[in-house]
Write a protein that holds these residues in place. Structure first.
Motif, PDB file in Angstrom:
ATOM      1  N   UNK A  53     -28.946  -0.512   9.069  1.00  0.00           N
ATOM      2  CA  UNK A  53     -29.187  -2.220   8.593  1.00  0.00           C
ATOM      3  C   UNK A  53     -30.786  -2.614   9.721  1.00  0.00           C
ATOM      4  N   UNK A  54     -31.230  -3.694   8.433  1.00  0.00           N
ATOM      5  CA  UNK A  54     -32.764  -4.139   9.204  1.00  0.00           C
ATOM      6  C   UNK A  54     -32.125  -5.805   9.712  1.00  0.00           C
ATOM      7  N   UNK A  55     -32.728  -6.100  10.402  1.00  0.00           N
ATOM      8  CA  UNK A  55     -32.195  -7.901  10.667  1.00  0.00           C
ATOM      9  C   UNK A  55     -34.173  -8.336  10.595  1.00  0.00           C
ATOM     10  N   UNK A  56     -33.629  -9.702   9.982  1.00  0.00           N
ATOM     11  CA  UNK A  56     -34.965 -10.518  10.135  1.00  0.00           C
ATOM     12  C   UNK A  56     -34.478 -11.613  10.956  1.00  0.00           C
ATOM     13  N   UNK A  57     -35.004 -12.724  11.865  1.00  0.00           N
ATOM     14  CA  UNK A  57     -34.798 -13.506  12.599  1.00  0.00           C
ATOM     15  C   UNK A  57     -35.653 -14.434  11.767  1.00  0.00           C
ATOM     16  N   UNK A  58     -35.016 -15.519  11.920  1.00  0.00           N
ATOM     17  CA  UNK A  58     -35.073 -17.463  11.448  1.00  0.00           C
ATOM     18  C   UNK A  58     -34.254 -17.867  11.905  1.00  0.00           C
ATOM     19  N   UNK A  59     -35.587 -19.021  12.560  1.00  0.00           N
ATOM     20  CA  UNK A  59     -34.981 -20.100  13.574  1.00  0.00           C
ATOM     21  C   UNK A  59     -33.952 -21.234  12.875  1.00  0.00           C
ATOM     22  N   UNK A  60     -33.958 -21.321  11.643  1.00  0.00           N
ATOM     23  CA  UNK A  60     -32.909 -21.854  11.400  1.00  0.00           C
ATOM     24  C   UNK A  60     -32.511 -21.714  10.255  1.00  0.00           C
ATOM     25  N   UNK A  61     -31.531 -22.285   9.843  1.00  0.00           N
ATOM     26  CA  UNK A  61     -30.715 -22.323   8.642  1.00  0.00           C
ATOM     27  C   UNK A  61     -31.397 -22.217   6.659  1.00  0.00           C
ATOM     28  N   UNK A  62     -32.269 -23.644   7.081  1.00  0.00           N
ATOM     29  CA  UNK A  62     -32.578 -23.254   5.394  1.00  0.00           C
ATOM     30  C   UNK A  62     -33.790 -22.234   5.592  1.00  0.00           C
ATOM     31  N   UNK A  63     -34.834 -21.778   7.059  1.00  0.00           N
ATOM     32  CA  UNK A  63     -35.413 -20.844   6.954  1.00  0.00           C
ATOM     33  C   UNK A  63     -35.028 -19.660   6.209  1.00  0.00           C
ATOM     34  N   UNK A  64     -33.708 -18.978   6.944  1.00  0.00           N
ATOM     35  CA  UNK A  64     -32.563 -17.885   6.436  1.00  0.00           C
ATOM     36  C   UNK A  64     -32.416 -18.153   4.918  1.00  0.00           C
ATOM     37  N   UNK A  65     -32.166 -19.238   4.745  1.00  0.00           N
ATOM     38  CA  UNK A  65     -31.686 -19.240   2.852  1.00  0.00           C
ATOM     39  C   UNK A  65     -33.108 -19.326   2.442  1.00  0.00           C
ATOM     40  N   UNK A  66     -33.686 -19.626   2.485  1.00  0.00           N
ATOM     41  CA  UNK A  66     -34.942 -19.266   1.497  1.00  0.00           C
ATOM     42  C   UNK A  66     -35.705 -18.128   1.460  1.00  0.00           C
ATOM     43  N   UNK A  67     -35.322 -16.883   2.967  1.00  0.00           N
ATOM     44  CA  UNK A  67     -36.069 -15.582   2.382  1.00  0.00           C
ATOM     45  C   UNK A  67     -34.650 -15.053   2.178  1.00  0.00           C
ATOM     46  N   UNK A  68     -33.371 -15.793   1.983  1.00  0.00           N
ATOM     47  CA  UNK A  68     -32.460 -14.583   0.801  1.00  0.00           C
ATOM     48  C   UNK A  68     -32.674 -14.811  -0.219  1.00  0.00           C
ATOM     49  N   UNK A  69     -32.981 -16.214  -0.624  1.00  0.00           N
ATOM     50  CA  UNK A  69     -33.844 -16.202  -2.243  1.00  0.00           C
ATOM     51  C   UNK A  69     -33.963 -15.417  -1.646  1.00  0.00           C
ATOM     52  N   UNK A  70     -35.256 -15.027  -1.481  1.00  0.00           N
ATOM     53  CA  UNK A  70     -36.061 -13.772  -2.143  1.00  0.00           C
ATOM     54  C   UNK A  70     -35.766 -12.746  -2.047  1.00  0.00           C
ATOM     55  N   UNK A  71     -34.745 -12.266  -1.100  1.00  0.00           N
ATOM     56  CA  UNK A  71     -34.451 -11.378  -1.259  1.00  0.00           C
ATOM     57  C   UNK A  71     -33.312 -11.062  -2.550  1.00  0.00           C
ATOM     58  N   UNK A  72     -33.023 -11.892  -3.059  1.00  0.00           N
ATOM     59  CA  UNK A  72     -31.718 -12.448  -3.956  1.00  0.00           C
ATOM     60  C   UNK A  72     -33.037 -11.857  -5.437  1.00  0.00           C
ATOM     61  N   UNK A  73     -33.802 -12.511  -5.545  1.00  0.00           N
ATOM     62  CA  UNK A  73     -34.789 -12.585  -6.472  1.00  0.00           C
ATOM     63  C   UNK A  73     -35.487 -10.412  -6.308  1.00  0.00           C
ATOM     64  N   UNK A  74     -35.579  -9.894  -5.345  1.00  0.00           N
ATOM     65  CA  UNK A  74     -36.115  -8.709  -5.248  1.00  0.00           C
ATOM     66  C   UNK A  74     -34.790  -7.901  -5.648  1.00  0.00           C
ATOM     67  N   UNK A  75     -33.112  -8.166  -5.988  1.00  0.00           N
ATOM     68  CA  UNK A  75     -32.655  -7.235  -6.208  1.00  0.00           C
ATOM     69  C   UNK A  75     -32.104  -6.906  -4.508  1.00  0.00           C
ATOM     70  N   UNK A  76     -31.956  -7.371  -3.726  1.00  0.00           N
ATOM     71  CA  UNK A  76     -32.003  -6.621  -2.110  1.00  0.00           C
ATOM     72  C   UNK A  76     -30.936  -7.066  -2.001  1.00  0.00           C
TER      73      UNK A  76
END
Ligand code: ATP
Length: 306
Positions: A265-288
């Motif tokens: 498992x790999x992890x990426x760290x974010x300082x707030x939930x909004x930034x993490x949600x945007x990152x999650x959206x990017x991963x969804x687009x990449x199908x991960x």
């Protein structure tokens, strides 16, 4: 009489994982900073004639490697606790609902063992002291004591000696699992082959004071240079497919990517939930496949009792 107890136990990550050369007993000395994060296994116990186990899982979690017999660490935990109280006549049906990836380097089995200890203790009113619970947990596995206490803690010895530390951060982790698990013993063996010879005999891993300072002041952004995992080189050497994934994540979020424990498992760290949600959206687009998890969170918690 109590009919059922459900305990929720968190996944662990290692913000810092310093590993020394293998000891004579086969274990490695560790200096680690654990953080409990918001992915959970729920364990429900009910009285039974003999020990039994049944496991179900959230979508995306493969149960193929999880034993459905006495080899399951949850059953070993339950049996160890009743043996400690000289009550061999007690047994329970253990139902595990897994939200922590299996063989993912997130301590899922350890979480189940810790949850079972607390649940069986309450089910049969055993009133085990905290010290005894921690000692039984340490016998079961190096990560089990931390699963009991949760939060953020230093782990020394082989990881079983835990001491809470002040952590005022509110981290948000994007968790990227991999469908093919990694065996922790295999990663340690590879670590021994790759680096142990280069370690001085007397080398003992130590936790960077700067990390503890950053946790105390609560500035998530200053944490990233201190995130380190001595097992990463061995895990990536064993699994080149993970290097590709890491590079993909690092292109998106340089410096914020960390391997969880022995991987995959790999992890990426974010300082707030909004930034993490945007990152999650990017991963969804990449199908991960990915999950969002806050940290630190509490250790084993009774969530249902009847
Ligand atoms: P570690 O705590 O060693 O880093 P991990 O988090 O990578 O482990 P776990 O999910 O704890 O991995 O599983 C490791 C192995 O333990 C599995 O491959 C499985 O064979 C065995 N196991 C025994 N009991 C359990 C359990 N309750 N849940 C998951 N795995 C279990």
């Amino acid at each position: 009489m109590t009919q059922a107890v459900t305990v929720r136990a968190p996944a662990k990550i290692n913000l810092y994982l310093g590993v020394g050369p293998v000891r004579e007993d086969g274990f490695h000395p560790l200096a680690t900073v654990y953080q409990a994060i918001g992915l959970y296994d729920d364990v429900t116990v009910t009285p039974a004639e003999q020990w039994e186990i049944h496991t179900v899982a959230d979508a995306g979690i493969d149960l193929a490697a999880v034993p459905d017999d006495e080899d399951n660490i949850a059953i070993r935990a339950g049996k160890a606790l009743v043996a400690h109280h000289h009550r061999p006549e007690l047994a329970a049906h253990v139902e595990i609902h897994k939200g922590i990836p299996v063989a993912g380097g997130m301590g899922g089995g350890s979480a189940d063992a810790a949850a079972t200890l607390v649940a069986v203790d309450r089910l049969f009113d055993l009133n085990t002291s905290d010290d005894d619970l921690l000692a039984i947990a340490a016998e079961l596995g190096s990560d089990v004591p931390f699963a009991l206490i949760g939060g953020t803690a230093i782990g020394t010895g082989r990881g079983e000696i835990v001491e809470p530390v002040v952590d005022t951060t509110q981290c948000w982790w994007v968790v990227v699992p991999h469908e093919i698990g990694l065996s922790t013993p295999l990663v340690y063996k590879h670590f021994d082959m790759m680096v142990a010879e280069e370690l001085l005999e007397a080398f003992q891993p130590a936790i960077p004071q700067s990390l503890l300072g950053d946790l105390a002041t609560g500035d998530v952004l200053t944490l990233t240079p201190d995130l380190e995992n001595d097992l990463a080189a061995a895990a990536y050497d064993l699994r080149p497919d993970l290097v590709e994934l890491r590079e993909r994540l690092e292109r998106l979020w340089p410096d914020a990517v960390l391997l969880s424990g022995s991987g995959p498992t790999q992890l990426a760290l974010f300082a707030d939930r909004d930034a993490a949600r945007i990152a999650a959206g990017t991963l969804s687009q990449e199908g991960l496949t990915h999950w969002l998890a806050p940290g630190p969170v509490a250790g084993c918690t009774v969530i249902d009792y009847s």
